[in-house]
Scaffold this motif. Structure first.
Motif, PDB file in Angstrom:
ATOM      1  N   HIS A 170      18.770 -10.197   9.713  1.00  0.00           N
ATOM      2  CA  HIS A 170      18.356 -11.580   9.468  1.00  0.00           C
ATOM      3  C   HIS A 170      17.137 -11.664   8.554  1.00  0.00           C
ATOM      4  N   VAL A 171      16.163 -10.814   8.815  1.00  0.00           N
ATOM      5  CA  VAL A 171      14.954 -10.878   7.994  1.00  0.00           C
ATOM      6  C   VAL A 171      15.287 -10.461   6.559  1.00  0.00           C
ATOM      7  N   SER A 172      16.161  -9.484   6.406  1.00  0.00           N
ATOM      8  CA  SER A 172      16.565  -9.080   5.058  1.00  0.00           C
ATOM      9  C   SER A 172      17.261 -10.230   4.344  1.00  0.00           C
ATOM     10  N   ASP A 173      18.165 -10.882   5.047  1.00  0.00           N
ATOM     11  CA  ASP A 173      18.862 -12.019   4.426  1.00  0.00           C
ATOM     12  C   ASP A 173      17.877 -13.114   4.041  1.00  0.00           C
ATOM     13  N   ARG A 174      17.003 -13.447   4.975  1.00  0.00           N
ATOM     14  CA  ARG A 174      16.066 -14.538   4.752  1.00  0.00           C
ATOM     15  C   ARG A 174      15.167 -14.246   3.556  1.00  0.00           C
ATOM     16  N   THR A 175      14.560 -13.055   3.559  1.00  0.00           N
ATOM     17  CA  THR A 175      13.640 -12.753   2.456  1.00  0.00           C
ATOM     18  C   THR A 175      14.388 -12.699   1.133  1.00  0.00           C
ATOM     19  N   GLY A 176      15.624 -12.194   1.171  1.00  0.00           N
ATOM     20  CA  GLY A 176      16.414 -12.160  -0.060  1.00  0.00           C
ATOM     21  C   GLY A 176      16.661 -13.553  -0.592  1.00  0.00           C
ATOM     22  N   ILE A 177      17.035 -14.452   0.305  1.00  0.00           N
ATOM     23  CA  ILE A 177      17.355 -15.818  -0.124  1.00  0.00           C
ATOM     24  C   ILE A 177      16.104 -16.532  -0.638  1.00  0.00           C
ATOM     25  N   ILE A 178      15.005 -16.406   0.100  1.00  0.00           N
ATOM     26  CA  ILE A 178      13.785 -17.106  -0.330  1.00  0.00           C
ATOM     27  C   ILE A 178      13.284 -16.529  -1.649  1.00  0.00           C
ATOM     28  N   SER A 179      13.349 -15.214  -1.754  1.00  0.00           N
ATOM     29  CA  SER A 179      12.908 -14.583  -2.998  1.00  0.00           C
ATOM     30  C   SER A 179      13.678 -15.164  -4.178  1.00  0.00           C
ATOM     31  N   PHE A 180      14.962 -15.257  -3.998  1.00  0.00           N
ATOM     32  CA  PHE A 180      15.820 -15.763  -5.070  1.00  0.00           C
ATOM     33  C   PHE A 180      15.542 -17.244  -5.328  1.00  0.00           C
ATOM     34  N   ALA A 181      15.284 -17.977  -4.236  1.00  0.00           N
ATOM     35  CA  ALA A 181      15.001 -19.409  -4.397  1.00  0.00           C
ATOM     36  C   ALA A 181      13.696 -19.617  -5.150  1.00  0.00           C
ATOM     37  N   ASN A 182      12.835 -18.609  -5.147  1.00  0.00           N
ATOM     38  CA  ASN A 182      11.572 -18.715  -5.885  1.00  0.00           C
ATOM     39  C   ASN A 182      11.757 -18.495  -7.381  1.00  0.00           C
ATOM     40  N   PHE A 183      12.890 -17.965  -7.769  1.00  0.00           N
ATOM     41  CA  PHE A 183      13.108 -17.652  -9.190  1.00  0.00           C
ATOM     42  C   PHE A 183      12.896 -18.854 -10.121  1.00  0.00           C
ATOM     43  N   PRO A 184      13.547 -19.992  -9.866  1.00  0.00           N
ATOM     44  CA  PRO A 184      13.365 -21.117 -10.790  1.00  0.00           C
ATOM     45  C   PRO A 184      11.890 -21.489 -10.958  1.00  0.00           C
ATOM     46  N   LEU A 185      11.127 -21.379  -9.858  1.00  0.00           N
ATOM     47  CA  LEU A 185       9.705 -21.735  -9.930  1.00  0.00           C
ATOM     48  C   LEU A 185       8.963 -20.765 -10.830  1.00  0.00           C
ATOM     49  N   ILE A 186       9.292 -19.492 -10.703  1.00  0.00           N
ATOM     50  CA  ILE A 186       8.607 -18.486 -11.523  1.00  0.00           C
ATOM     51  C   ILE A 186       8.804 -18.805 -13.001  1.00  0.00           C
ATOM     52  N   TRP A 187      10.035 -19.114 -13.359  1.00  0.00           N
ATOM     53  CA  TRP A 187      10.310 -19.388 -14.770  1.00  0.00           C
ATOM     54  C   TRP A 187       9.663 -20.699 -15.211  1.00  0.00           C
ATOM     55  N   LEU A 188       9.795 -21.696 -14.351  1.00  0.00           N
ATOM     56  CA  LEU A 188       9.226 -22.998 -14.715  1.00  0.00           C
ATOM     57  C   LEU A 188       7.728 -22.878 -14.977  1.00  0.00           C
ATOM     58  N   PHE A 189       7.021 -22.194 -14.089  1.00  0.00           N
ATOM     59  CA  PHE A 189       5.567 -22.118 -14.203  1.00  0.00           C
ATOM     60  C   PHE A 189       5.117 -21.225 -15.359  1.00  0.00           C
ATOM     61  N   GLY A 190       6.002 -20.364 -15.818  1.00  0.00           N
ATOM     62  CA  GLY A 190       5.588 -19.437 -16.854  1.00  0.00           C
ATOM     63  C   GLY A 190       5.793 -19.960 -18.265  1.00  0.00           C
ATOM     64  N   MET A 191       6.408 -21.143 -18.371  1.00  0.00           N
ATOM     65  CA  MET A 191       6.803 -21.610 -19.703  1.00  0.00           C
ATOM     66  C   MET A 191       5.693 -22.394 -20.397  1.00  0.00           C
ATOM     67  N   ARG A 192       5.680 -22.252 -21.675  1.00  0.00           N
ATOM     68  CA  ARG A 192       4.797 -23.026 -22.540  1.00  0.00           C
ATOM     69  C   ARG A 192       5.138 -24.511 -22.430  1.00  0.00           C
ATOM     70  N   ASN A 193       6.418 -24.800 -22.461  1.00  0.00           N
ATOM     71  CA  ASN A 193       6.868 -26.187 -22.360  1.00  0.00           C
ATOM     72  C   ASN A 193       7.402 -26.428 -20.961  1.00  0.00           C
ATOM     73  N   ASN A 194       6.503 -26.855 -20.097  1.00  0.00           N
ATOM     74  CA  ASN A 194       6.802 -27.014 -18.691  1.00  0.00           C
ATOM     75  C   ASN A 194       6.599 -28.490 -18.370  1.00  0.00           C
ATOM     76  N   VAL A 195       7.647 -29.113 -17.881  1.00  0.00           N
ATOM     77  CA  VAL A 195       7.595 -30.554 -17.627  1.00  0.00           C
ATOM     78  C   VAL A 195       6.450 -30.898 -16.674  1.00  0.00           C
ATOM     79  N   LEU A 196       6.222 -30.027 -15.694  1.00  0.00           N
ATOM     80  CA  LEU A 196       5.182 -30.307 -14.704  1.00  0.00           C
ATOM     81  C   LEU A 196       3.801 -30.351 -15.347  1.00  0.00           C
ATOM     82  N   LEU A 197       3.656 -29.555 -16.376  1.00  0.00           N
ATOM     83  CA  LEU A 197       2.400 -29.543 -17.120  1.00  0.00           C
ATOM     84  C   LEU A 197       2.111 -30.927 -17.698  1.00  0.00           C
ATOM     85  N   ASP A 236      12.689 -24.270 -23.004  1.00  0.00           N
ATOM     86  CA  ASP A 236      11.401 -23.955 -23.620  1.00  0.00           C
ATOM     87  C   ASP A 236      11.579 -23.534 -25.077  1.00  0.00           C
ATOM     88  N   ARG A 237      12.550 -22.653 -25.301  1.00  0.00           N
ATOM     89  CA  ARG A 237      12.741 -22.163 -26.674  1.00  0.00           C
ATOM     90  C   ARG A 237      13.191 -23.284 -27.604  1.00  0.00           C
TER      91      ARG A 237
END
Ligand code: FAD
Ligand code: NAG
Ligand code: NAG
Ligand code: NAG
Ligand code: NAG
Length: 744
Positions: free
Chosen positions: A275-302, A425-426
Motif C-alpha cells: 500500500h505504501v509503495s502504491d501510494r507514494t508512487g501515485i503521489i509522486s506521479f501526481a506531483n509531476f505536472p506541478l514540477i513542470w508547471l513551476f519550472g517554466m519560464r511561461n507559467n500561468v501562475l506566475l 512554454d516553448r
C-alpha cells in the motif's frame, strides 16, 4: 482486482470534495456494500465446470456461470447478505450480461426459491483453507460465514485504500490551487493598499509583513548559500514548502486499513509494503505536472500571483525533491515486496517486464536529476546543468509512460500534462520572440561594446518593431544567433537598464553635464553617448552586462574582436518577463545595489522622476557599491540618471568604491572626470546596509518607504534584515522590501 461490483465510481474530484458523503452512502455498512461481492470472490476458488468465457474481459464471469455456481452465489448472498442485497448486488452485473452477451441471470426464485432450510443445511461448506472438492462441483456449495466476513473486510479495506490513493493524488494539486488562490487574494489586497498610497498599514498587516513575508527563514541568510551547497528560501516560501512536505508525509502514511488475515496480502508487512509503495508512487506521479508547471519560464501562475520566477523555482525544486523521495520509496517498497515473495529468481523474473525496468529506470533518472542539480553545478556550469536537466527530464517522461502502460492509460495524464506544459512554454517563447521582432526574416541586430576598465558590456537592442514597449524592471532572455562563436540555443536573462530617449521627457536638458567636472573622454563612454548609429534606429534598449565565463564572456569577445566597432550581433529576444515593482506608489525609495545591480535603479529612474502619472512626491536614494571607478564614471553619464540627478532635488546617489587600488582602476583619461560633489557622494569601502536602511527609515519619518536590493548575496541579506528591523521601529508605517535577484 476490483470487479464490476463497486457501486460508487464518482469522479475523483467529487470524491474528494464530499468525503463524508462518499463514505457513508446512506449509512450503508461495509457489510451491505461488499457482502455479495465477497460471496462471489470466495466462490472463485471452487470449480463448477462452467462454460469457459469466450472473450475474457467482455463480460463478468457470472454471465457464463452454470446453475450450481449461480445457485451457490445466490444462496451465499441469501444466507449471509439478505435477499434484497442479492438483487441489488446483482442488478448491475445482470444488466451487463444482458447488454454485452445477451445472457440475463436467472431470477433468485427460479434458482433457489423452493430450497428448504434442511436443503441449505445439507450443502457442503468450505473455509479459508480452501475447498477440497473433487472435480467439477455438481451442486451448490457455501463458503463459511467467517470466510465471507474476512472477504468483506478485505474488499472494504482495498476500497478504502484505493479511495485515498485517488483522493491524495488530487490533494497535491488542490494544495497548490489554495496557495495560488491565497496569493491572488493577497495580491489584490496589496494592490488596493498600494493604489491608495497609504503610508500606514494595519498592525495585523504589518505583523504579517515583518514576521512572515519579509524575513529570511532563519537568521539573516537568504540569498547567501550555506557552504556552497544550498540556499534557504525566504520565510514565507519556506513555510509553504514545509506545509507541502507535511501534506505529502501525511498523505503517504494515512488512509490505510491494515490487519492480519487480509485475503490478498496475508502479512501486515506485505500490506504495508504494497500500500505504501502504491501510494507514494501515485503521489509522486501526481506531483509531476506541478514540477513542470513551476519550472517554466511561461507559467500561468506566475502571471496570476505576480510572484517572481525565483519563488516558483524554489517550489519547483522542492516538489521535485519530494516526488523523487516518493519514487525511491515506491521502488524500494516494490523491490522488497518481490524479494519477500520469491527471492532472487522472482526478482529476476520481474526484470523481463518492460514496465518494471522502465519504472526502476525512471527512479534512477529522477535521482540523477537531483544529483546533477546541486547548487555547485548550477553556479559553476549552468549550461551543462541545463542540458543534463532537460535531457534527463525527457527520459523520465518516456520511462514513466512505459511504466504506467500497464494501467491502460489511467495514469498517462501525468505524463501528457507535463508535456503540454512544456510545449506551451516553448510555443509562448517563440511567440514572444516573434512579437518582439515580427519581421523575423530580418533578425534583430544589436550593437555590443565592451569597456575593459569598467569591465562592462553594453548591448543596445532596437525595439521599434516590438509589439510592446519594455517596462522598468523587466528582463529579457537574450540569445545570440550569429556573431562570434555563439551557441544559439543558450538564452540568458538580462534586465533592461534603459530605453532610448523618446517621448516628451527626452528633450529635457540632454546636454547639461551632470557636474561641472566636464565630460569623460573615454571612447567607450563616447560610443554610448552617440549611440543611435544608423543600424539601431531611434528606439533601442540598453543592457549592461557584467561578463562572466560563458555566454557573457563570448559576448565580450565579440565586442572586442569585431571591426569596425561597435560590433553587431544577431539576436533573438525573448521577453519581456518579470514585473514592474510598484515603486511609484512610495514616498521614499532606497536602492541598495552592487556592481551590475545598478541596472535596477537605472531602469526605474525615469519612471520615478517623471511627473506624468501622478503619484506621491518621491525621494529616491541610490546606494551603489562598485569596484571599477571607470564603471561609475560611465554609469553617471547615463542620460536618465544624469537628468534625474540634475533635474530633481529629490534624487541622491552614494557611490561606494570598493576597488581598493584606484590608481589602477581609474585608468587614464577618466581619472579626474569622476565627480565628487553635488548630489553624488563618493566614499570608499563597503555599504553598511544596516545603517543605510536605518537612516532611510528615519528620514522617511511618517511616509511610506520601499527598499530595493540588487547585488551580492551578502548585501541583499543585510538589507533584508535591516528592513525587517526598520519595520519593527517604524511601527505601522508602510515599509516594503523588494529584492531583484540575478541568480536563481
Ligand atoms: C532576472 C535576471 C536579470 C539579470 N539581469 C542582469 C543584468 O542586467 N546584467 C547582468 O550583468 N547580469 C544580469 N543577470 C545575470 C546574468 O543572467 C548572468 O550573469 C548570465 O546569465 C551569466 O551567463 P554566463 O554564461 O556568462 O555565466 P556563467 O559564467 O556560466 O555563470 C555565471 C553565473 O550566472 C548564472 N547563470 C548562468 N546562466 C544563467 C541563466 N541562463 N539564468 C540564470 N542564471 C544563470 C550561473 O549560475 C552563475 O552563477 C540577470 C539574471 C537574472 C536571473
Ligand atoms: C475450460 O478450460 C479448461 C482449461 O483451459 C478446460 O480444462 C475445461 O475443460 C474447459 N471447460 C469447458 C466447459 O470448456
Ligand atoms: C436478470 O434480468 C432478467 C431479465 O431482465 C430477470 O428476469 C432476472 O430476474 C434478473 N436476475 C436477477 C438475479 O436479478
Ligand atoms: C423446485 O421446484 C420445481 C417444481 O416445483 C422443481 O422442478 C425443481 O427441481 C425444484 N428445484 C430445486 C432446486 O429443488
Ligand atoms: C535646462 O537647463 C537649463 C540650465 O542648464 C535650465 O535653465 C533650463 O530650465 C533647463 N530646462 C528644463 C526644461 O529643465
Amino acid at each position: 482486482m476490483r470487479c464490476a461490483w463497486s457501486g460508487f465510481r464518482l469522479t475523483p474530484l467529487l470524491v474528494l470534495l464530499l468525503p463524508t458523503l462518499a463514505h457513508s452512502t446512506a449509512d450503508r455498512t461495509d457489510h451491505d456494500i461488499f457482502c455479495v461481492e465477497s460471496c462471489s470472490v470466495a466462490l472463485k476458488k471452487v470449480w463448477f465446470g462452467d462454460t469457459n468465457r469466450t472473450e475474457p474481459h467482455a463480460a463478468p464471469r457470472e454471465c457464463y456461470s452454470n446453475v450450481p455456481h449461480l445457485q451457490s452465489l445466490y444462496l451465499c448472498g441469501g444466507v449471509y447478505c439478505g435477499r434484497e442485497a442479492v438483487d441489488e448486488g446483482l442488478a448491475a452485473v445482470n444488466q451487463t450480461c444482458r447488454d454485452v452477451v445477451d445472457r440475463p441471470l436467472p431470477s433468485y426464485d427460479e434458482l433457489i426459491g423452493n430450497l428448504t432450510e434442511e436443503d441449505i443445511e445439507g450443502f457442503p461448506r468450505f473455509d479459508v483453507d480452501g475447498p477440497s472438492f473433487e472435480g467439477p462441483v455438481k451442486g451448490p456449495v457455501l463458503p463459511t460465514e467467517g470466510l465471507v466476513e474476512i472477504w468483506i473486510r478485505t474488499l472494504a479495506a482495498q476500497a478504502y485504500v484505493h479511495y485515498y490513493h485517488r483522493a491524495y493524488s488530487w490533494a497535491m494539486g488542490l494544495f497548490w490551487a489554495a496557495v495560488v488562490a491565497i496569493g491572488v487574494l493577497a495580491r489584490m489586497v496589496r494592490s488596493l493598499e498600494i493604489r491608495r498610497e497609504e503610508s500606514h498599514l494595519s498592525p495585523w498587516g504589518m505583523w504579517v509583513k515583518r514576521i512572515i513575508s519579509t524575513p529570511a527563514s532563519f537568521g539573516r541568510r537568504c540569498a547567501q548559500d550555506y557552504g556552497g551547497w544550498a540556499t534557504v528560501p525566504p520565510r514565507l516560501q519556506s513555510l509553504i514548502i514545509l506545509l507541502f512536505i507535511i501534506l505529502n508525509v501525511g498523505c503517504s502514511i494515512h488512509g490505510y486499513r491494515i490487519f492480519e488475515g487480509h485475503m490478498y496480502f496475508a502479512s501486515v508487512t506485505r500490506q504495508i509494503l504494497r500500500h505504501v509503495s502504491d501510494r507514494t508512487g501515485i503521489i509522486s506521479f501526481a506531483n509531476f505536472p506541478l514540477i513542470w508547471l513551476f519550472g517554466m519560464r511561461n507559467n500561468v501562475l506566475l502571471w496570476l500571483t505576480g510572484w517572481d520566477f525565483g519563488t516558483y523555482n524554489n517550489f519547483h525544486r522542492w516538489v521535485a525533491r519530494v516526488a523523487t523521495v516518493q519514487a525511491v520509496i515506491h521502488s524500494i517498497g516494490y523491490t522488497a515486496l518481490i524479494f519477500r515473495e520469491g527471492g532472487w529468481d522472482y526478482f529476476a523474473f520481474w526484470w523481463t517486464f518492460w514496465f518494471w525496468w522502465a519504472g526502476q529506470l525512471a527512479t534512477v533518472l529522477m535521482c540523477a536529476i537531483l544529483a546533477f542539480s546541486v547548487y555547485w553545478l548550477r553556479r559553476q556550469q549552468y549550461e551543462t546543468f541545463l542540458l543534463i536537466h532537460i535531457g534527463l527530464s525527457v527520459l523520465v517522461l518516456f520511462t514513466m509512460l512505459g511504466h504506467v502502460s500497464i494501467f491502460n492509460g489511467e495514469y498517462d495524464v501525468f505524463v501528457w500534462v507535463p508535456v503540454l506544459i512544456w510545449a506551451f512554454d516553448r510555443v509562448v517563447r517563440v511567440a514572444r520572440i516573434a512579437a518582439f521582432n515580427p519581421r523575423f526574416w530580418k533578425t534583430t541586430r544589436a550593437q555590443v561594446t565592451f569597456n575593459p576598465a569598467a569591465d562592462m558590456i553594453r548591448l543596445e537592442v532596437p525595439f521599434s518593431s516590438s509589439m510592446y514597449r519594455p517596462r522598468p524592471g523587466t528582463f529579457f532572455y537574450l540569445s545570440v544567433l550569429a556573431g562570434g562563436d555563439s551557441n544559439f540555443w543558450e538564452s540568458h536573462p538580462f534586465t533592461v537598464a534603459s530605453t532610448s530617449n523618446v517621448g516628451p521627457e527626452a528633450v529635457v536638458n540632454e546636454t547639461t553635464p551632470l557636474l561641472e567636472g566636464g565630460r569623460c573622454e573615454n571612447t567607450h563612454v563616447q560610443a554610448q553617448q552617440g549611440a543611435p548609429t544608423s543600424d539601431l534606429g531611434t528606439e533601442y534598449m540598453t543592457f549592461l552586462i557584467r561578463p562572466y565565463d560563458g555566454f557573457t564572456s563570448r559576448l565580450r569577445d565579440v565586442a572586442e574582436s569585431q571591426w569596425p566597432k561597435p560590433a553587431t550581433v544577431r539576436m533573438a529576444v525573448d521577453g519581456p518577463y518579470g514585473r514592474t515593482l510598484p515603486l511609484r506608489r512610495f514616498h521614499h525609495v532606497v536602492f541598495v545595489v552592487g556592481g551590475s545591480g545598478i541596472v535596477v535603479p537605472l531602469s526605474y529612474i525615469r519612471q520615478l522622476t517623471s511627473s506624468s502619472p501622478a503619484g506621491p512626491p518621491r525621494v529616491v536614494h541610490i546606494h551603489w557599491s562598485v569596484r571599477q571607478r571607470a564603471l561609475a564614471a560611465e554609469i553617471l553619464q547615463e542620460p536618465d540618471l544624469r537628468r534625474a540627478l540634475t533635474g530633481s532635488e529629490k534624487v541622491r546617489m552614494n557611490v561606494y568604491l570598493t576597488g581598493g587600488d584606484d590608481t589602477v582602476v581609474a585608468g587614464g583619461t577618466c581619472n579626474d572626470d569622476v565627480p565628487d560633489e553635488g548630489r553624488v557622494k563618493w566614499s570608499y569601502g563597503r555599504i553598511d546596509a544596516a545603517s543605510v536602511v536605518k537612516e532611510a527609515v528615519g528620514e522617511a519619518a511618517d511616509a511610506s518607504l520601499a527598499v530595493v536590493a540588487c547585488g551580492p548575496a551578502r548585501m541583499a541579506d543585510d538589507t533584508r534584515s535591516a528592513t525587517v528591523e526598520g519595520m519593527r521601529d517604524g511601527k505601522c508605517r508602510r515599509i516594503e522590501y523588494f529584492e531583484e535577484g540575478f541568480q536563481w
